[in-house]
Design a protein around this motif. Structure first.
Motif, short mmCIF file in Angstrom:
data_model
loop_
_atom_site.label_atom_id
_atom_site.label_comp_id
_atom_site.label_asym_id
_atom_site.label_seq_id
_atom_site.Cartn_x
_atom_site.Cartn_y
_atom_site.Cartn_z
N PHE A 143 -6.58 7.34 1.94
CA PHE A 143 -5.17 7.24 1.48
C PHE A 143 -4.20 8.04 2.27
CE2 PHE A 143 -7.51 5.89 -2.19
CZ PHE A 143 -7.18 4.63 -2.56
N THR A 154 0.26 8.40 3.23
CA THR A 154 1.72 8.10 3.11
C THR A 154 2.48 8.10 4.01
OG1 THR A 154 2.39 10.33 2.16
CG2 THR A 154 1.90 8.51 0.39
N LEU A 193 2.69 3.62 1.29
CA LEU A 193 1.68 3.91 0.67
C LEU A 193 0.43 2.97 1.50
CD1 LEU A 193 -0.44 5.61 -0.97
CD2 LEU A 193 -0.58 3.97 -2.79
#
Length: 472
Positions: A71, A73, A100
């Motif tokens: 993950f 951003t 995201l």
């Protein structure tokens, strides 16, 4: 626009070919900067967008942070020129959004991802600026050329919530782009060392010698698995499959670990370094981490199931830096995916038959820049000869130097010294030459720091790696 699309396709195919051998991937804690260029397609069924020309060239910048391998951003800004079809007048459009990113296969050279985000854009008119909110979703990929640079492709569906009559005026635009991603920081990054040649069991050599290294190099960590004077190293190779990207020890490998545990219980003065090795699939950093975790898992089994004190055990991951076979074949990859148990024994080697391999350190003093063997070292070399006469074995004689002088010359000198030990074993002890081979490593495998005289002396050494032990 067709030319632009064709150019993008050619670029993608070229970079995929270039990245075919790359070993890299995402890494937690890393910052990234991604310049890009591409196209923007307006929805011509909605006001005011049906007044804009559909296809426009856009460019911008993405600033990202990887919270985990999967993950991240990104803060994205881009710019394009909006053209009114009726007047041919152009106005600047600034787009901005926060996304995201969810990465698939984050530790491979090819990393596909999904993206979801929101933001807005501003179109600069002479009279009054237009501000709209946006949401976006899409997918893309990164092709890592090395640990720090990736080629990137991206496609997004842009939902434009237009300022007036929102329900009736939701435009659905498209954006597509290509660019580069530059990665900084994250998990500890080290430049993968030149692929050093490794000795095959039975005395063959798997790879060509590593290229010469520059004289200025960081101080290496001493390698605990090397034999010290008066000690011998018994090496057991554990060939067992781990689940992909896992470090959980399977039952079949536990059966092999038993011979190490039983050996160390029988000889309580022994210590061992458990080495983890991988093939070359995946990034350098990931393989180093994975091999370390797998070696540690074996240490845990020895401690928990066989009662071996942890003070007698150490785990060391080498990733794919020490292959014993060719990684271009499945069979070679299987050989390289291994665990080595390097057992240190401070007693007479003739008292025990090692399980698989024996490594002896021959303490020989050579004159500076010379490779001639002095007569006083006959007894030291006799240790190797006596063992090879006792058992049907083959051996690789390794030569090592300190880092004084030219790296290429050290490589040649270490090879010559190793070859002279081979010749000495053949001429003075009658060992068949077909059972022996010589390999020079120069200063590439130090066991001590080269900034002291004592350390340099330890690094000027000959090792005898004896394989395939069979009782006569």
């Amino acid at each position: 626009m067709k030319k632009i699309t064709g150019f993008i396709c050619i670029m993608v195919m070229a970079v995929m070919a270039l990245a075919a051998t790359a070993h890299a991937g995402e890494r937690a804690g890393a910052f990234s900067i991604s310049p890009f260029a591409g196209g923007y397609i307006f929805d011509n069924s909605k006001l005011p967008q049906r007044n804009y020309r559909e296809n426009r060239i856009t460019g911008g910048l993405r600033l990202g942070y990887d919270w985990t391998d999967n993950f991240a951003t990104e803060l994205v800004g881009s710019y394009l020129r909006v053209e009114d079809q009726a007047t041919d007048r152009e106005n600047g459009m600034y787009s901005y959004h926060l996304d995201l990113i969810w990465n698939f296969m984050p530790r491979s050279a090819f990393v596909p991802y999904l993206a979801l985000g929101g933001g807005g854009y501003t179109i600069r008119y002479k009279g009054k600026d237009l501000h709209d909110g946006t949401a976006n979703g899409g997918a893309g990929f990164k092709l890592f050329l090395n640990d720090d640079i990736a080629f990137r492709g991206d496609a997004r569906r842009i939902i434009d919530f237009q300022s007036e009559h929102v329900k009736e005026n939701i435009a659905r635009n498209w954006e597509y782009s290509i660019g580069l991603t530059f990665v900084v920081g994250g998990r500890s990054m080290k430049t993968a060392p030149a692929k050093a040649a490794a000795a095959e069991p039975g005395g063959t050599v798997a790879q060509t010698p590593p290229p010469a290294q520059p004289e200025a190099q960081p101080q290496p960590q001493p390698i605990a698995a090397e034999p010290s004077p008066g000690h011998y190293k018994y090496c057991v190779t554990l060939q067992g499959e781990f689940d992909i990207d896992k470090a959980i020890v399977r039952q079949e490998l536990r059966d092999q670990i038993a011979q190490v545990g039983n050996f160390m219980k029988k000889y309580p003065t022994t210590t061992a370094v458990i080495e983890g090795h991988t093939d070359n699939i995946g990034s350098y950093n990931h393989n180093m981490d994975l091999s370390q975790r797998r070696a540690q898992a074996v240490v845990d089994v020895l401690a928990e199931q066989y009662g071996i004190e942890r003070t007698r055990l150490a785990a060391k991951g080498y990733g794919f830096t020490r292959p014993i076979a060719d990684n271009s074949t499945n069979e070679g990859k299987q050989k390289n995916r291994r665990i080595e148990a390097i057992i240190d024994c401070a007693f007479d080697v003739q008292q025990v038959t090692p399980p698989e391999r024996l490594c002896m350190a021959l303490v020989l003093d050579f004159d500076t820049g010379k490779s001639d063997i002095k007569p006083q070292y006959r007894d030291e070399i006799a240790k190797v000869a006596d063992y090879m006469k006792r058992y049907t074995t083959t051996a690789v004689i390794e030569g090592h130097t300190d880092n004084t002088g030219d790296a290429a010359r050290n490589m040649k000198l270490s090879q010559q010294r190793a070859q002279n030990v081979v010749d000495y074993l053949v001429k003075n002890f009658g060992i068949e030459r077909s059972r022996l081979s010589a390999k020079g490593y120069g200063s590439t495998r130090p066991i001590a720091y080269n900034n002291t005289a004592e350390g340099r002396q330890q690094n000027r050494r000959i090792n005898a790696i004896i394989d395939c032990v069979v009782n006569k």
